[in-house]
Design a protein around this motif. Structure first.
Motif, PDB file in Angstrom:
ATOM      1  N   LYS A  33      13.371  16.755  -7.233  1.00 36.28           N
ATOM      2  CA  LYS A  33      11.936  16.884  -7.472  1.00 36.28           C
ATOM      3  C   LYS A  33      11.213  15.834  -6.644  1.00 36.28           C
ATOM      4  CE  LYS A  33      12.105  18.898 -12.017  1.00 36.28           C
ATOM      5  NZ  LYS A  33      11.547  18.886 -13.362  1.00 36.28           N
ATOM      6  N   ILE A  34      10.130  16.241  -6.035  1.00 33.76           N
ATOM      7  CA  ILE A  34       9.404  15.349  -5.131  1.00 33.76           C
ATOM      8  C   ILE A  34       8.162  14.810  -5.831  1.00 33.76           C
ATOM      9  CG2 ILE A  34       8.223  15.185  -2.924  1.00 33.76           C
ATOM     10  CD1 ILE A  34      10.047  17.505  -1.984  1.00 33.76           C
ATOM     11  N   TYR A  35       7.991  13.483  -5.776  1.00 34.47           N
ATOM     12  CA  TYR A  35       6.868  12.817  -6.423  1.00 34.47           C
ATOM     13  C   TYR A  35       6.006  12.122  -5.380  1.00 34.47           C
ATOM     14  CZ  TYR A  35       9.699  13.586 -10.562  1.00 34.47           C
ATOM     15  OH  TYR A  35      10.444  14.163 -11.551  1.00 34.47           O
ATOM     16  N   ASP A  36       4.693  12.230  -5.555  1.00 35.57           N
ATOM     17  CA  ASP A  36       3.743  11.542  -4.688  1.00 35.57           C
ATOM     18  C   ASP A  36       3.516  10.153  -5.275  1.00 35.57           C
ATOM     19  OD1 ASP A  36       0.354  12.291  -3.521  1.00 35.57           O
ATOM     20  OD2 ASP A  36       1.708  10.644  -3.062  1.00 35.57           O
ATOM     21  N   VAL A  37       3.939   9.119  -4.562  1.00 37.77           N
ATOM     22  CA  VAL A  37       3.791   7.740  -5.026  1.00 37.77           C
ATOM     23  C   VAL A  37       2.711   7.004  -4.239  1.00 37.77           C
ATOM     24  CG1 VAL A  37       6.135   7.556  -5.955  1.00 37.77           C
ATOM     25  CG2 VAL A  37       5.731   7.002  -3.558  1.00 37.77           C
ATOM     26  N   SER A  38       1.815   7.759  -3.613  1.00 32.71           N
ATOM     27  CA  SER A  38       0.741   7.159  -2.816  1.00 32.71           C
ATOM     28  C   SER A  38      -0.127   6.180  -3.596  1.00 32.71           C
ATOM     29  CB  SER A  38      -0.137   8.244  -2.205  1.00 32.71           C
ATOM     30  OG  SER A  38       0.627   9.048  -1.346  1.00 32.71           O
ATOM     31  N   PRO A  39      -0.418   6.420  -4.897  1.00 30.36           N
ATOM     32  CA  PRO A  39      -1.219   5.433  -5.626  1.00 30.36           C
ATOM     33  C   PRO A  39      -0.559   4.046  -5.682  1.00 30.36           C
ATOM     34  CG  PRO A  39      -1.212   7.494  -6.828  1.00 30.36           C
ATOM     35  CD  PRO A  39      -0.219   7.634  -5.694  1.00 30.36           C
ATOM     36  N   GLY A  40       0.738   3.972  -5.519  1.00 27.17           N
ATOM     37  CA  GLY A  40       1.458   2.701  -5.503  1.00 27.17           C
ATOM     38  C   GLY A  40       1.812   2.270  -4.097  1.00 27.17           C
ATOM     39  N   ALA A  41       0.891   2.477  -3.167  1.00 25.12           N
ATOM     40  CA  ALA A  41       1.167   2.197  -1.750  1.00 25.12           C
ATOM     41  C   ALA A  41       1.553   0.747  -1.493  1.00 25.12           C
ATOM     42  CB  ALA A  41      -0.044   2.571  -0.900  1.00 25.12           C
ATOM     43  N   GLU A  42       1.063  -0.190  -2.317  1.00 26.90           N
ATOM     44  CA  GLU A  42       1.432  -1.594  -2.097  1.00 26.90           C
ATOM     45  C   GLU A  42       2.914  -1.825  -2.381  1.00 26.90           C
ATOM     46  OE1 GLU A  42      -0.184  -1.194  -6.254  1.00 26.90           O
ATOM     47  OE2 GLU A  42      -0.914  -0.646  -4.298  1.00 26.90           O
ATOM     48  N   PHE A  43       3.525  -0.942  -3.177  1.00 24.83           N
ATOM     49  CA  PHE A  43       4.958  -1.058  -3.468  1.00 24.83           C
ATOM     50  C   PHE A  43       5.791  -0.129  -2.591  1.00 24.83           C
ATOM     51  CE2 PHE A  43       2.806  -2.089  -7.486  1.00 24.83           C
ATOM     52  CZ  PHE A  43       3.267  -3.382  -7.640  1.00 24.83           C
ATOM     53  N   TYR A  44       5.306   1.097  -2.387  1.00 23.69           N
ATOM     54  CA  TYR A  44       6.085   2.116  -1.677  1.00 23.69           C
ATOM     55  C   TYR A  44       5.707   2.258  -0.213  1.00 23.69           C
ATOM     56  CZ  TYR A  44       7.724   3.557  -6.262  1.00 23.69           C
ATOM     57  OH  TYR A  44       8.300   3.582  -7.494  1.00 23.69           O
ATOM     58  N   GLY A  45       4.601   1.670   0.200  1.00 20.56           N
ATOM     59  CA  GLY A  45       4.163   1.782   1.588  1.00 20.56           C
ATOM     60  C   GLY A  45       4.978   0.901   2.514  1.00 20.56           C
ATOM     61  N   PRO A  46       4.718   0.975   3.825  1.00 16.94           N
ATOM     62  CA  PRO A  46       5.439   0.139   4.794  1.00 16.94           C
ATOM     63  C   PRO A  46       5.314  -1.343   4.447  1.00 16.94           C
ATOM     64  CG  PRO A  46       4.167   1.813   5.922  1.00 16.94           C
ATOM     65  CD  PRO A  46       3.771   1.870   4.478  1.00 16.94           C
TER      66      PRO A  46
END
Length: 134
Positions: free
Chosen positions: A98-111
């Motif tokens: 299952k694919i989840y959008d984690v964009s709201p947590g970009a400070e953790f999941y972003g580059p």
């Protein structure tokens, strides 16, 4: 403070008078440790009711206006493009297919974020083993 918290504190003050200090300390620690769990349970049950209410309103108004998510529409190769390198694409993490959008947590999941290594892959095994090695 809420009325319930005030009652608990008053009760604990009554225990302190003439009680064994170790018992008072242990009771206080247990009460304080359980407070976040109780508060999160209360918050989740009240937000669940709100979500049900909103869902009822959507049904009355007709079809929802939510856009379709990416869940189930990407191959592993396509998923590799959603790591945050391209800012126009969302940050996606797959868990058990299952694919989840984690964009709201970009400070953790972003580059540069601590969990960026989980984006763009199926991170099931790494999360199950509590490992940062995907």
């Amino acid at each position: 403070m809420s009325e319930g918290v005030v009652r608990v504190l008053d009760y604990m003050r009554g225990l302190i008078d003439g009680a064994n200090p170790i018992v008072v300390m242990m009771t206080s620690m247990l009460a304080l440790a359980s407070l976040p769990v109780v508060m999160s349970w209360l918050m989740s049950s009240s937000s669940g009711k709100r979500m049900e209410d909103q869902g009822g309103e959507e049904k009355e108004q007709g079809e929802g206006t939510k856009e379709a998510s990416h869940a189930g529409n990407l191959t592993k190769e396509e998923l590799k493009g959603y790591t945050g390198k391209d800012e126009s694409k969302p940050l996606l993490v797959a868990i058990r297919g299952k694919i989840y959008d984690v964009s709201p947590g970009a400070e953790f999941y972003g580059p540069g974020g601590p969990y960026n290594l989980f984006t763009g892959i199926d991170a099931s095994r790494a999360l199950a083993k509590m490992s940062f090695k995907p």
